[in-house]
Design a protein around this motif. Structure first.
Motif, PDB file in Angstrom:
ATOM      1  N   ASN A 179      29.400  -3.422   6.320  1.00 27.91           N
ATOM      2  CA  ASN A 179      28.322  -2.888   7.133  1.00 27.91           C
ATOM      3  C   ASN A 179      27.716  -1.649   6.478  1.00 27.91           C
ATOM      4  N   ILE A 180      28.548  -0.775   5.957  1.00 29.37           N
ATOM      5  CA  ILE A 180      28.072   0.429   5.276  1.00 29.37           C
ATOM      6  C   ILE A 180      27.284   0.042   4.029  1.00 29.37           C
ATOM      7  N   ILE A 181      27.782  -0.917   3.283  1.00 28.97           N
ATOM      8  CA  ILE A 181      27.088  -1.371   2.072  1.00 28.97           C
ATOM      9  C   ILE A 181      25.738  -1.971   2.442  1.00 28.97           C
ATOM     10  N   ASN A 182      25.697  -2.817   3.466  1.00 26.54           N
ATOM     11  CA  ASN A 182      24.434  -3.431   3.880  1.00 26.54           C
ATOM     12  C   ASN A 182      23.424  -2.392   4.357  1.00 26.54           C
ATOM     13  N   GLU A 183      23.883  -1.401   5.108  1.00 25.38           N
ATOM     14  CA  GLU A 183      22.988  -0.343   5.575  1.00 25.38           C
ATOM     15  C   GLU A 183      22.465   0.483   4.402  1.00 25.38           C
ATOM     16  N   THR A 184      23.312   0.726   3.430  1.00 27.09           N
ATOM     17  CA  THR A 184      22.899   1.480   2.247  1.00 27.09           C
ATOM     18  C   THR A 184      21.859   0.702   1.455  1.00 27.09           C
ATOM     19  N   ILE A 185      22.090  -0.598   1.298  1.00 29.49           N
ATOM     20  CA  ILE A 185      21.138  -1.449   0.581  1.00 29.49           C
ATOM     21  C   ILE A 185      19.795  -1.455   1.315  1.00 29.49           C
ATOM     22  N   GLU A 186      19.830  -1.555   2.617  1.00 37.58           N
ATOM     23  CA  GLU A 186      18.598  -1.547   3.408  1.00 37.58           C
ATOM     24  C   GLU A 186      17.844  -0.224   3.229  1.00 37.58           C
ATOM     25  N   SER A 187      18.559   0.881   3.281  1.00 31.70           N
ATOM     26  CA  SER A 187      17.938   2.194   3.084  1.00 31.70           C
ATOM     27  C   SER A 187      17.364   2.321   1.677  1.00 31.70           C
ATOM     28  N   TYR A 188      18.089   1.837   0.698  1.00 29.18           N
ATOM     29  CA  TYR A 188      17.654   1.857  -0.696  1.00 29.18           C
ATOM     30  C   TYR A 188      16.333   1.105  -0.850  1.00 29.18           C
ATOM     31  N   ASN A 189      16.289  -0.125  -0.323  1.00 25.82           N
ATOM     32  CA  ASN A 189      15.081  -0.944  -0.428  1.00 25.82           C
ATOM     33  C   ASN A 189      13.901  -0.303   0.301  1.00 25.82           C
ATOM     34  N   GLN A 190      14.141   0.262   1.479  1.00 26.01           N
ATOM     35  CA  GLN A 190      13.073   0.909   2.230  1.00 26.01           C
ATOM     36  C   GLN A 190      12.528   2.125   1.475  1.00 26.01           C
ATOM     37  N   TYR A 191      13.409   2.889   0.883  1.00 21.67           N
ATOM     38  CA  TYR A 191      12.964   4.066   0.137  1.00 21.67           C
ATOM     39  C   TYR A 191      12.156   3.650  -1.091  1.00 21.67           C
ATOM     40  N   MET A 192      12.609   2.625  -1.788  1.00 25.01           N
ATOM     41  CA  MET A 192      11.894   2.134  -2.972  1.00 25.01           C
ATOM     42  C   MET A 192      10.449   1.774  -2.625  1.00 25.01           C
ATOM     43  N   GLU A 193      10.244   1.176  -1.451  1.00 22.69           N
ATOM     44  CA  GLU A 193       8.905   0.757  -1.049  1.00 22.69           C
ATOM     45  C   GLU A 193       8.000   1.942  -0.740  1.00 22.69           C
ATOM     46  N   LYS A 194       8.563   3.081  -0.385  1.00 23.80           N
ATOM     47  CA  LYS A 194       7.769   4.255  -0.019  1.00 23.80           C
ATOM     48  C   LYS A 194       7.373   5.115  -1.222  1.00 23.80           C
ATOM     49  N   ILE A 195       8.072   4.985  -2.313  1.00 21.24           N
ATOM     50  CA  ILE A 195       7.841   5.879  -3.455  1.00 21.24           C
ATOM     51  C   ILE A 195       6.425   5.783  -4.026  1.00 21.24           C
ATOM     52  N   PRO A 196       5.858   4.591  -4.255  1.00 24.23           N
ATOM     53  CA  PRO A 196       4.515   4.560  -4.848  1.00 24.23           C
ATOM     54  C   PRO A 196       3.467   5.320  -4.027  1.00 24.23           C
ATOM     55  N   VAL A 197       3.472   5.140  -2.723  1.00 25.13           N
ATOM     56  CA  VAL A 197       2.517   5.838  -1.861  1.00 25.13           C
ATOM     57  C   VAL A 197       2.778   7.343  -1.900  1.00 25.13           C
ATOM     58  N   GLY A 198       4.035   7.721  -1.868  1.00 24.65           N
ATOM     59  CA  GLY A 198       4.384   9.146  -1.944  1.00 24.65           C
ATOM     60  C   GLY A 198       3.967   9.766  -3.263  1.00 24.65           C
ATOM     61  N   ALA A 199       4.126   9.022  -4.347  1.00 24.38           N
ATOM     62  CA  ALA A 199       3.742   9.528  -5.669  1.00 24.38           C
ATOM     63  C   ALA A 199       2.237   9.766  -5.726  1.00 24.38           C
ATOM     64  N   LEU A 200       1.457   8.847  -5.175  1.00 27.44           N
ATOM     65  CA  LEU A 200       0.007   9.019  -5.151  1.00 27.44           C
ATOM     66  C   LEU A 200      -0.397  10.194  -4.266  1.00 27.44           C
ATOM     67  N   TYR A 201       0.327  10.395  -3.178  1.00 35.72           N
ATOM     68  CA  TYR A 201       0.054  11.527  -2.291  1.00 35.72           C
ATOM     69  C   TYR A 201       0.325  12.851  -3.013  1.00 35.72           C
ATOM     70  N   ILE A 202       1.404  12.910  -3.755  1.00 37.14           N
ATOM     71  CA  ILE A 202       1.714  14.116  -4.529  1.00 37.14           C
ATOM     72  C   ILE A 202       0.604  14.393  -5.528  1.00 37.14           C
ATOM     73  N   ALA A 203       0.144  13.364  -6.224  1.00 39.06           N
ATOM     74  CA  ALA A 203      -0.944  13.533  -7.199  1.00 39.06           C
ATOM     75  C   ALA A 203      -2.196  14.069  -6.506  1.00 39.06           C
ATOM     76  N   GLU A 204      -2.506  13.509  -5.350  1.00 40.32           N
ATOM     77  CA  GLU A 204      -3.686  13.961  -4.606  1.00 40.32           C
ATOM     78  C   GLU A 204      -3.541  15.423  -4.184  1.00 40.32           C
ATOM     79  N   CYS A 205      -2.373  15.797  -3.703  1.00 40.14           N
ATOM     80  CA  CYS A 205      -2.146  17.189  -3.294  1.00 40.14           C
ATOM     81  C   CYS A 205      -2.324  18.139  -4.476  1.00 40.14           C
ATOM     82  N   LEU A 206      -1.796  17.766  -5.616  1.00 35.35           N
ATOM     83  CA  LEU A 206      -1.936  18.616  -6.801  1.00 35.35           C
ATOM     84  C   LEU A 206      -3.395  18.749  -7.216  1.00 35.35           C
ATOM     85  N   ARG A 207      -4.150  17.685  -7.075  1.00 31.38           N
ATOM     86  CA  ARG A 207      -5.559  17.703  -7.498  1.00 31.38           C
ATOM     87  C   ARG A 207      -6.466  18.402  -6.499  1.00 31.38           C
TER      88      ARG A 207
END
Length: 115
Positions: free
Chosen positions: A3-31
Motif C-alpha cells: 500500500n505504501i509503495i502504491n501510494e508512493t508510485i501514485e504521488s510520483y506519477n502525479q508530481y511528474m505530470e505537474k512539472i512541465p506546467v510548473g517549469a513554464l510558470y517559473i519561466a514566466e515569473c522570471l520574465r
C-alpha cells in the motif's frame, strides 16, 4: 508495505505530470519580474525533483524501475544554481522553458513513469 509503495508510485506519477506546467510558470515569473515568486517556486521545484530521485532509488530496492535520468536532473539543478548565482534570470527562464519543461513533458507523454 504494498500500500505504501502504491501510494508512493501514485504521488510520483502525479508530481511528474505537474512539472512541465510548473517549469513554464517559473519561466514566466522570471520574465515578468516576479523574481521572489520564481525563486520560491525554484526552491519547491528543486526539493520536488530531489524527492523524485529519492523515490527512484528507494523503489529500485523493491525491483521497481522508474526511468528517470538522475544525471540530467542533477545537471539541470547545477545549471540553475549557476544562473542564479550570477543573477542571469533570462538564462534560468530559458532553461525552464526550453530544457526542463520539454524533458518532463517527454517523460509524461511517453509514459516514462512508474506504472
Amino acid at each position: 508495505m504494498n500500500n505504501i509503495i502504491n501510494e508512493t508510485i501514485e504521488s510520483y506519477n502525479q508530481y511528474m505530470e505537474k512539472i512541465p506546467v510548473g517549469a513554464l510558470y517559473i519561466a514566466e515569473c522570471l520574465r515578468t519580474d516576479k523574481i521572489s515568486e520564481a525563486l520560491s517556486d525554484i526552491t519547491a521545484f528543486s526539493e520536488g525533483v530531489l524527492w523524485l530521485i529519492d523515490v527512484k532509488i528507494l523503489l529500485a530496492r523493491s525491483h521497481i524501475n522508474a526511468q528517470l535520468e538522475i544525471e540530467k536532473i542533477q545537471e539541470f539543478l547545477s545549471e540553475i544554481n549557476m544562473g542564479l548565482e550570477i543573477n542571469d534570470y533570462v538564462l534560468v527562464a530559458d532553461m525552464f522553458e526550453y530544457e526542463i519543461a520539454p524533458f518532463f513533458e517527454e517523460l509524461v507523454v511517453n509514459k516514462v513513469r512508474i506504472l
